[in-house]
Write an enzyme that holds these catalytic residues in place. Structure first.
Site, mmCIF file in Angstrom:
data_model
loop_
_atom_site.group_PDB
_atom_site.id
_atom_site.type_symbol
_atom_site.label_atom_id
_atom_site.label_comp_id
_atom_site.label_asym_id
_atom_site.label_seq_id
_atom_site.Cartn_x
_atom_site.Cartn_y
_atom_site.Cartn_z
ATOM 1 N N LYS A 80 2.649 47.950 59.907
ATOM 2 C CA LYS A 80 1.762 48.249 58.781
ATOM 3 C C LYS A 80 0.524 48.984 59.279
ATOM 4 O O LYS A 80 0.013 48.691 60.369
ATOM 5 C CB LYS A 80 1.367 46.932 58.094
ATOM 6 C CG LYS A 80 0.595 47.082 56.791
ATOM 7 C CD LYS A 80 0.314 45.706 56.174
ATOM 8 C CE LYS A 80 -0.425 45.792 54.854
ATOM 9 N NZ LYS A 80 -0.665 44.459 54.250
ATOM 10 N N SER A 155 0.523 44.023 49.456
ATOM 11 C CA SER A 155 0.152 45.324 49.959
ATOM 12 C C SER A 155 1.060 45.868 51.065
ATOM 13 O O SER A 155 0.977 47.058 51.376
ATOM 14 C CB SER A 155 -1.291 45.273 50.484
ATOM 15 O OG SER A 155 -1.393 44.380 51.572
ATOM 16 N N SER A 179 0.721 39.333 50.594
ATOM 17 C CA SER A 179 1.089 40.729 50.864
ATOM 18 C C SER A 179 2.294 40.952 51.753
ATOM 19 O O SER A 179 2.769 42.078 51.849
ATOM 20 C CB SER A 179 -0.095 41.472 51.460
ATOM 21 O OG SER A 179 -0.923 41.925 50.430
#
Ligand code: GLN
Length: 487
Positions: A80, A155, A179
């Site tokens: 990420k 997210s 997330s």
């Protein structure tokens, strides 16, 4: 079967048996990225194919020599974009960090490399982790591989979509209020939020430091357990990591769920839950019962205040953490200001997106003189009540289950103009962060519109082995991840 369709455990065994090499897995990953990235946009940065192939060749040569290899040797992994990577652009999907190339690796990235994993690229996300749909990325949304008109969740939506689409075998996300788990649920893959303190946050771009944890995403439970095992453990660079031995997280995967007691809180199966999601989750629970688990009803009376408490605590911490982005040291700087205060204001107004600005303002307000007691401190007291609900429950049960989210993946654009509606996507996930307990989302089937549904399992702090054991039983009983039809 093509290589990009393999799960982690299949790839692991194929490599061990010499059916294919690390080079083949990397070629397959890059071919898949070329084929599907134009449709899903899961990545913000993809490394040069040749560079990663050279690393794969090194692994293959080490294997040929009979060297001891790490547990992720030759496995393509995505990271990420809020986890810093030396020499590889890291933006947290924000304009304010556009062009930032970190001079160091996060601890988790160093540990990935130590385990032999091959980092393929950096994944798209909601800016600074603030969002539940990936629509808050400054660089455009990721799409759900199951249905390109739908969000992948957020997210860590890029990480979940990349794994679901077969671009990589494993990915790292971060989970502050759901997330990792919510996008894993939306994309039909496995996602884990470890115990707070299990994984180092050194090199994780901070959103809310008392809630943030980095966690693994994988098509199968075994991959998630292996990846967590590789990154977990005490780190002198993060004082909040626990000085606790990390057990072999793969050891209990085959034990089944006989003899385990599962708590089913009434508060998680109430108003706001889609009937379709509820029945898919309850069917999976029935399978676990048939396999020998005992289910008992439970009440956790303070769960209803989770969203309110979370959005005060998280935004308060964010407003403090994000103060460092002033345009002076790194990242974007607005050049057309008359003085230094103008430069701060213009840099931050132009560099942050709308949701990040909203969070900074909410958080600053909640901490300001005269309101701190009424908002921030009250939210912290509520947080303590939620944590004690869990403590009491775990005296009686081994695990607590719920849907991961109240609905399956929603359409792009559907909630973006209604922040409250968006915040309610996290109604079942924020509690694990507030209480610091580990939680996993494991695929448990599809609902009526053909979209995947996530089954959430929470356990007591540092009991990840029990969590993986139940998740593995669920995976085998219900069928695990399936191929997304959207591609
Ligand atoms: N969706 C939640 C939020 O917007 C959680 C985000 C996260 O876990 N990073 O705050």
């Amino acid at each position: 079967m093509e290589l990009h369709e393999l799960t982690f455990s299949e790839a692991r065994r194929g490599l061990d048996r010499g059916e294919f090499a690390a080079r083949d897995l990397i070629e397959a990953a890059f071919d898949r990225i070329d084929a599907v990235e134009p449709k899903i946009s899961a990545f913000l940065t993809v490394r040069e194919r040749g560079e990663v192939l050279a690393e794969a060749d090194e692994i293959d040569r080490a294997r040929a020599r009979g060297d001891a290899l790490g547990c992720l040797a030759g496995i393509p992994v995505a990271v990420k974009d809020n986890i810093v990577t030396r020499g590889l652009a890291t933006t947290a999907a924000s304009r304010i960090l556009e062009g930032f190339v970190p001079p160091y690796d996060a601890t988790v990235v160093a540990r990935l490399r130590r385990a032999g994993a091959l980092v393929v690229g950096k994944t798209n996300m909601d800016e600074f982790g603030m969002g539940s749909s990936n629509e808050n990325s400054a660089f455009g949304p990721t799409r759900n591989p199951w249905d390109l008109d739908r969000v992948p969740g957020g997210s860590s939506g890029g990480s979940a979509a990349a794994v679901a689409a077969g671009e990589v075998l494993l990915a790292l996300g971060s989970d502050t209020g759901g997330s990792v788990r919510q996008p894993a649920g939306f994309c039909g893959v496995v996602g884990v939020k470890p115990t707070y303190g299990r994984v180092s946050r050194y090199g994780l771009i901070a959103f809310a430091s008392s809630l943030d944890q980095i966690g693994p995403i994988s098509k199968d439970v075994e991959g998630a357990a292996a990846l967590l095992g590789a990154i977990a453990g005490e780190d002198p660079r993060d004082a909040t990591t626990a000085a606790k031995e990390v057990p072999d997280l793969l050891a209990d995967l085959d034990l089944g769920c006989e003899g385990l007691t599962i708590g089913v809180p009434e508060e998680y199966f109430a108003e706001g839950l889609s009937a379709d999601v509820a029945s898919t989750v309850l069917d999976a629970l029935d399978v676990l019962k048939e396999l020998g688990a005992r289910a008992v009803p439970l009440s956790l009376p303070h769960l209803a205040y989770g969203i309110a408490s979370y959005y005060i605590v998280a935004d308060a911490e964010a407003s403090s953490n994000l103060a460092r982005y002033d345009g002076m040291k790194y990242g974007y700087r607005s050049e057309d200001a008359a003085d230094i205060f103008g430069a701060y204001a213009r840099t931050r107004s132009a560099g942050f997106g709308a949701e990040v600005r909203r969070r900074i303002m909410l958080g600053t307000y909640a901490l300001s003189a005269g309101y701190r007691e009424a908002y921030y401190l009250k939210a912290q007291r509520v947080r303590a009540l939620i944590a004690s609900d869990f403590d009491r429950a775990f005296d009686e049960v081994d695990a607590i289950v719920s849907p991961t989210s109240p609905t399956a993946a929603f359409r792009i654009g559907e909630r973006i103009d209604d922040p409250l509606e968006m915040y309610l996507s996290d109604a079942y996930t924020v509690h694990a962060n507030l209480a610091g307990v580990p939680a996993i989302s494991v695929p448990c089937g599809v609902c009526n519109d053909g979209l995947p549904v996530g089954f959430q399992i929470m356990v007591d702090r540092f009991r990840e082995s029990t969590m993986f054991r139940l998740a593995s039983a669920c995976e085998r009983g219900v069928g695990g991840a399936r191929r997304p039809p959207g591609l």
